[in-house]
Design a protein around this motif. Structure first.
Motif, mmCIF file in Angstrom:
data_model
loop_
_atom_site.group_PDB
_atom_site.id
_atom_site.type_symbol
_atom_site.label_atom_id
_atom_site.label_comp_id
_atom_site.label_asym_id
_atom_site.label_seq_id
_atom_site.Cartn_x
_atom_site.Cartn_y
_atom_site.Cartn_z
ATOM 1 N N TRP A 364 66.604 98.039 73.955
ATOM 2 C CA TRP A 364 66.523 96.583 74.020
ATOM 3 C C TRP A 364 67.049 96.128 75.370
ATOM 4 O O TRP A 364 68.235 96.252 75.665
ATOM 5 N N ARG A 365 66.152 95.629 76.219
ATOM 6 C CA ARG A 365 66.558 95.104 77.524
ATOM 7 C C ARG A 365 66.988 93.652 77.343
ATOM 8 O O ARG A 365 66.249 92.831 76.783
ATOM 9 N N PHE A 366 68.201 93.339 77.777
ATOM 10 C CA PHE A 366 68.687 91.975 77.653
ATOM 11 C C PHE A 366 67.728 91.038 78.385
ATOM 12 O O PHE A 366 67.517 91.162 79.597
ATOM 13 N N GLY A 367 67.147 90.101 77.644
ATOM 14 C CA GLY A 367 66.147 89.191 78.178
ATOM 15 C C GLY A 367 64.759 89.472 77.651
ATOM 16 O O GLY A 367 63.862 88.641 77.806
ATOM 17 N N ALA A 368 64.548 90.633 77.025
ATOM 18 C CA ALA A 368 63.242 90.980 76.463
ATOM 19 C C ALA A 368 63.130 90.457 75.035
ATOM 20 O O ALA A 368 64.078 89.874 74.479
ATOM 21 N N ARG A 369 61.981 90.682 74.420
ATOM 22 C CA ARG A 369 61.749 90.210 73.060
ATOM 23 C C ARG A 369 61.322 91.333 72.119
ATOM 24 O O ARG A 369 60.947 91.060 70.980
ATOM 25 N N GLN A 370 61.358 92.557 72.582
ATOM 26 C CA GLN A 370 60.973 93.671 71.724
ATOM 27 C C GLN A 370 61.614 94.948 72.248
ATOM 28 O O GLN A 370 62.051 95.027 73.388
ATOM 29 N N TRP A 371 61.672 95.962 71.365
ATOM 30 C CA TRP A 371 62.190 97.273 71.740
ATOM 31 C C TRP A 371 61.153 97.987 72.608
ATOM 32 O O TRP A 371 59.954 97.878 72.391
ATOM 33 N N GLN A 372 61.643 98.746 73.591
ATOM 34 C CA GLN A 372 60.759 99.392 74.560
ATOM 35 C C GLN A 372 61.221 100.819 74.843
ATOM 36 O O GLN A 372 62.389 101.152 74.609
ATOM 37 N N PRO A 373 60.320 101.666 75.377
ATOM 38 C CA PRO A 373 60.764 102.961 75.905
ATOM 39 C C PRO A 373 61.697 102.759 77.103
ATOM 40 O O PRO A 373 61.728 101.673 77.699
ATOM 41 N N LEU A 374 62.417 103.784 77.458
ATOM 42 C CA LEU A 374 63.441 103.652 78.502
ATOM 43 C C LEU A 374 62.845 103.217 79.825
ATOM 44 O O LEU A 374 63.366 102.291 80.476
#
Length: 410
Positions: A364-374
């Motif tokens: 979870w990147r702070f500022g994103a809206r969904q889980w992502q690969p690294l």
């Protein structure tokens, strides 16, 4: 048996009951006196390298990083024992904090027959004296895995297995003695989940690409220590600072770490080569002297790995940390794509990392809206694509969507 008798047709070769020549007797491997547990030089080298980075580790953690191709960790355990005989490694307790206890007469099954003060069996005066019970360290039920660490000699030996110029620090004398070292074990599990060839999916980097307890000096004789630092440019991760928390720290305590990181990233130094004159020297970021491999226009990314609680509790903690660190990671409102001077902050659950590997959409990147690969989280792929659409930008929402949709996705 002579060499000629190795021939299956030799008349003196013994035969089986069915008339066929007997199988050749396998010669036992003669182990070196210095390494009676049968470890090889390359294996001992790998074990020292792992402990040189991790400082303390269990047999399983060492096995997954040093020799995951072996079916069982027995060979790694033998290497640790051989290194201990040469005073390079030592046991540091267990993961539960319960030390090994000697086997006593009333705990061993073979010691049920008591002896009197004269050494004779209690069943009769004419019986032979019982042989004293062998006292060996045993782990009581629930004692956990044994923790191994380096001695001072082992620390010196481990330096030769790492890249030249690498600072390995101390040997963490107190880790694992009484507490079981849960934080150190969690840091090790994080490194294993990212780098071990046995991790799900593809690993990132090697054990030599890691450093632990990396200091970042601050004014006033202070420092912010990163739990681990990964530099693996060959795997598209040129730099990643890692902080591990087991849900035993408050959101304010965790957010204060990023305050200190921001303070460290703001430090500068004078470049004496600018225009060849010290009085007109340009101030450059001090952190780039430590991390020259970091990408341009961005501060070093920091990954927050959380464990010790369920998915919902960890997500609630992330929401609070995001709110407290907003000024460190959020771009200015007038330019939502300007991340200069902003800290890229990522987060994941330790259990998800161990089960699915680093390339799964668990970050979870702070500022994103969904889980992502690294790699997508590091590049802020989802956020950039959303902001560049012809629509009014919206502030990043809190993670209030169902936990099952975040963590248990296929």
């Amino acid at each position: 048996m002579s060499q000629d008798q190795d021939d299956p047709q030799h008349p003196d070769r013994p035969e089986r009951s069915d008339g066929l020549p007997a199988a050749k007797t396998r010669t036992a491997f003669v182990r070196a006196k210095a390494y009676p547990n049968g470890s090889t030089g390359p294996l001992r080298h790998s074990v020292l390298q792992v402990l040189g980075v991790l400082k303390v580790a269990t047999v399983k953690q060492t096995w997954l990083l040093a020799q995951p191709g072996h079916e069982q960790p027995n060979t790694v355990a033998g290497a640790l024992r051989d290194l201990a005989l040469n005073r390079l490694t030592e046991k540091r307790g267990t993961t539960s904090g319960i030390p090994a206890q000697p086997r006593t007469a009333h705990t061993a099954d073979s010691d049920t027959a008591a002896t009197d003060a004269t050494g004779e069996a209690a069943t009769g005066a004419g019986a032979k004296p019982l042989r004293p019970a062998r006292r060996r360290p045993v782990r009581p039920v629930g004692a956990g895995a044994v923790i191994w660490g380096l001695t001072d000699l082992g620390l010196d030996a481990a330096k030769s297995t790492l890249p030249s110029g690498r600072k390995v620090g101390g040997r963490a004398r107190s880790v694992g003695r009484t507490t079981g070292a849960p934080h150190a074990m969690a840091v090790n599990d994080t490194i294993v989940a990212i780098t071990s060839p046995a991790t799900p999916g593809e690993p990132i980097g090697t054990i030599a690409d890691w450093t632990t307890e990396a200091p970042h000096p601050l004014p006033g004789d202070r420092a912010q220590y990163a739990d681990a630092v990964l530099t693996a440019p060959a795997d598209n991760v040129p730099l990643l600072l890692v902080e591990v928390d087991l849900h035993n720290e408050t959101p304010e305590f965790i957010a204060a770490k990023f305050d200190r990181y921001a303070e460290y990233f703001a430090l500068t130094y004078n470049d004496p080569t600018h225009d060849g004159h010290h009085s007109t020297a340009r101030k450059l970021p001090l952190w780039r002297r430590t991390y020259p491999q970091a990408g341009p226009g961005s501060l070093p990314p920091i990954a927050l790995v959380l464990g010790g609680a369920g998915p919902r509790g960890l997500n609630n903690l992330l929401n609070k940390v995001m709110d407290l660190t907003y000024r460190h990671w959020a771009p200015p409102r007038h330019d939502p794509l300007d991340f200069a001077g902003r800290i890229p902050i990522l987060a994941c659950h330790l259990d998800s990392l161990k089960q699915r590997g680093p390339y799964a959409p668990i970050w979870w990147r702070f500022g994103a809206r969904q889980w992502q690969p690294l790699t997508d989280a590091l590049a802020h792929t989802e956020y950039r694509a959303r902001i560049q659409r012809p629509e009014v930008p919206q502030p990043a929402p809190r993670m209030n969507h169902p936990v099952s949709a975040c963590i248990l996705q296929p």
